[in-house]
Design a protein around this motif. Structure first.
Motif, PDB file in Angstrom:
ATOM      1  N   HIS A 165       0.681  -1.086   0.048  1.00 23.80           N
ATOM      2  CA  HIS A 165       0.087  -0.034   0.183  1.00 23.80           C
ATOM      3  C   HIS A 165       0.937   1.256   0.139  1.00 23.80           C
ATOM      4  N   GLN A 166       2.124   1.353   0.818  1.00 20.93           N
ATOM      5  CA  GLN A 166       2.812   2.420   0.640  1.00 20.93           C
ATOM      6  C   GLN A 166       3.429   2.737  -0.672  1.00 20.93           C
ATOM      7  N   GLU A 167       3.537   1.795  -1.393  1.00 18.70           N
ATOM      8  CA  GLU A 167       4.272   1.965  -2.809  1.00 18.70           C
ATOM      9  C   GLU A 167       2.989   2.258  -3.741  1.00 18.70           C
ATOM     10  N   TYR A 168       1.751   1.573  -3.525  1.00 18.44           N
ATOM     11  CA  TYR A 168       0.945   1.513  -4.886  1.00 18.44           C
ATOM     12  C   TYR A 168      -0.525   2.148  -4.148  1.00 18.44           C
ATOM     13  N   HIS A 169      -0.792   2.413  -2.798  1.00 16.85           N
ATOM     14  CA  HIS A 169      -1.777   2.967  -2.510  1.00 16.85           C
ATOM     15  C   HIS A 169      -3.199   2.109  -2.824  1.00 16.85           C
TER      16      HIS A 169
END
Length: 407
Positions: free
Chosen positions: A177-181
């Motif tokens: 999630h931190q990379e692709y939300h």
């Protein structure tokens, strides 16, 4: 089963809605004998069939979290025992196992109970983790992921859980999630809440949470974005209140169980201060939680006085003490905040290398005190300390010197 924050009609004679009838019946399930319980289950099933989609959504997945419904004794009921047996039997099934049914059974069980037995943990957690790992972008898949994570986050922090059941997977979920939300806001918060809950029994997670996953930075960013979405001039949505309160709950646990310093503390403190200033006039429950969080931050050793100063907490707490309209509970937290600051300064006396820094901090705080007459305010509150302590179950020392006067 206890219920709170339910909408109530001003007209007591108004006929109950399907949703209210469902609530009433479900609320009665754990307080009746087996035969009566069976009849009530049949009645709830009939009501479910009559509900439209929106009404039904009030009870599946989101019911416990969004409507503040929980069960105190569900684990002791025959319904709970039956559900537990069904989960175990479905998991043991060698042929024709219904994975979707097993997921729904696990979600239902964990949403209704605040503890998970050692027997069910190796069944339910991997089952829900598998759903939470989905990366499909469809609305249906996103809802499934969110519900699974919310269910997992409801597992109490007091339960020990083997890292093999969750650690690599929950780490992957957060980092992805931190990379692709890819997660919804509540799903991301739930993933963190589940992980922070594990700190209570496993402090080996601290390094990963602080350094690899950067919890403090992520919490500050998420809270700040959430605050920017809220229209504070109107009555904010129940979902927005829940999201804020869940973050506050997670932060309170983090402050209590994590003992590693992080350079992002000052920024996080500033966001909590921002939340208080935004909510102070119209949303007292939120502002009370903000002050309580700042008090907890002042209590723990790992958060330094400079973090609180840079984050604006010292100024804010002082302003609130001066407010004649301050709530008693908030006032107690404010006074305890300053008490913790004074004790931190006193502890610094034990380390000669800290003395120059201590003098600078003390000078800065004393200047604030003198400018606003802090010492006079504390003395004026002296006679109310005993009342406040008894009323709010918080110890406030009578000795004025504990509040900086002679530090």
């Amino acid at each position: 089963m206890e219920m709170c924050n339910e909408d109530k009609s001003n007209d007591d004679t108004q006929e109950l809605s399907l949703r209210d009838k469902f609530s009433k019946l479900f609320n009665e399930l754990e307080h009746c004998e087996k035969e009566e319980q069976k009849q009530k289950i049949e009645e709830t099933n009939r009501l479910m069939e009559e509900m439209d989609k929106e009404e039904f959504k009030s009870f599946i997945g989101y019911w416990k979290e969004m409507k503040c419904v929980w069960s105190l004794h569900f684990g002791e009921t025959s319904l709970s025992k039956s559900l537990k047996k069904t989960i175990i039997d479905e998991e043991k099934r060698r042929e024709g196992k219904n994975e979707k049914l097993l997921v729904e059974l696990c979600e239902c069980y964990l949403f209704l109970i605040n503890t998970i037995s050692a027997e069910l943990m190796p069944i339910c957690i991997p089952c829900l983790i598998k759903v939470a790992l989905k990366k499909e972008e469809s609305e249906e898949a996103q809802n499934e992921v969110e519900t699974a994570l919310m269910v997992m986050s409801s597992a109490g922090y007091w339960e020990f859980m083997e890292q093999e059941l969750y650690l690599n997977e929950i780490k992957e979920i957060i980092q992805y999630h931190q990379e692709y939300h890819n997660l919804k806001r509540l799903a991301y918060q739930s993933a963190w809440q589940f992980l922070i809950n594990r700190l209570f029994n496993d402090n080996n997670l601290e390094g990963m949470i602080v350094n690899e996953l950067c919890f403090v930075r992520e919490a500050a960013r998420e809270l700040d974005e959430l605050l920017c979405c809220v229209d504070w001039k109107r009555e904010i949505e129940r979902e927005e209140v829940i999201a804020l309160m869940r973050w506050f709950q997670t932060l309170a646990l983090y402050f209590e169980f994590c003992h590693l310093w992080n350079e992002g503390y000052a920024e996080l403190i500033s966001i909590i201060v921002k939340a208080f200033r935004a909510s102070r006039d119209d949303h007292r429950e939120i502002s009370k939680q903000c002050i309580h969080l700042l008090r907890k931050a002042a209590e723990i050793e790992v958060i330094k006085i400079n973090d609180l100063l840079k984050g604006g907490a010292v100024d804010l707490i002082f302003e609130e003490i001066l407010q004649s309209t301050s709530n008693g509970e908030i006032l107690c937290d404010c006074l305890n905040f300053y008490l913790m600051i004074s004790r931190k300064l006193k502890r610094m006396e034990d380390f000669k290398t800290y003395e120059p820094k201590r003098k600078l901090i003390k000078k800065e705080i004393f200047e604030k005190m003198e400018k606003e007459g802090y010492e006079d305010i504390i003395i004026s509150l002296h006679e109310t300390f005993n009342y406040l302590s008894k009323e709010y179950f918080i110890h406030l020392p009578i000795n004025i010197s504990d509040y900086f006067v002679n530090v």
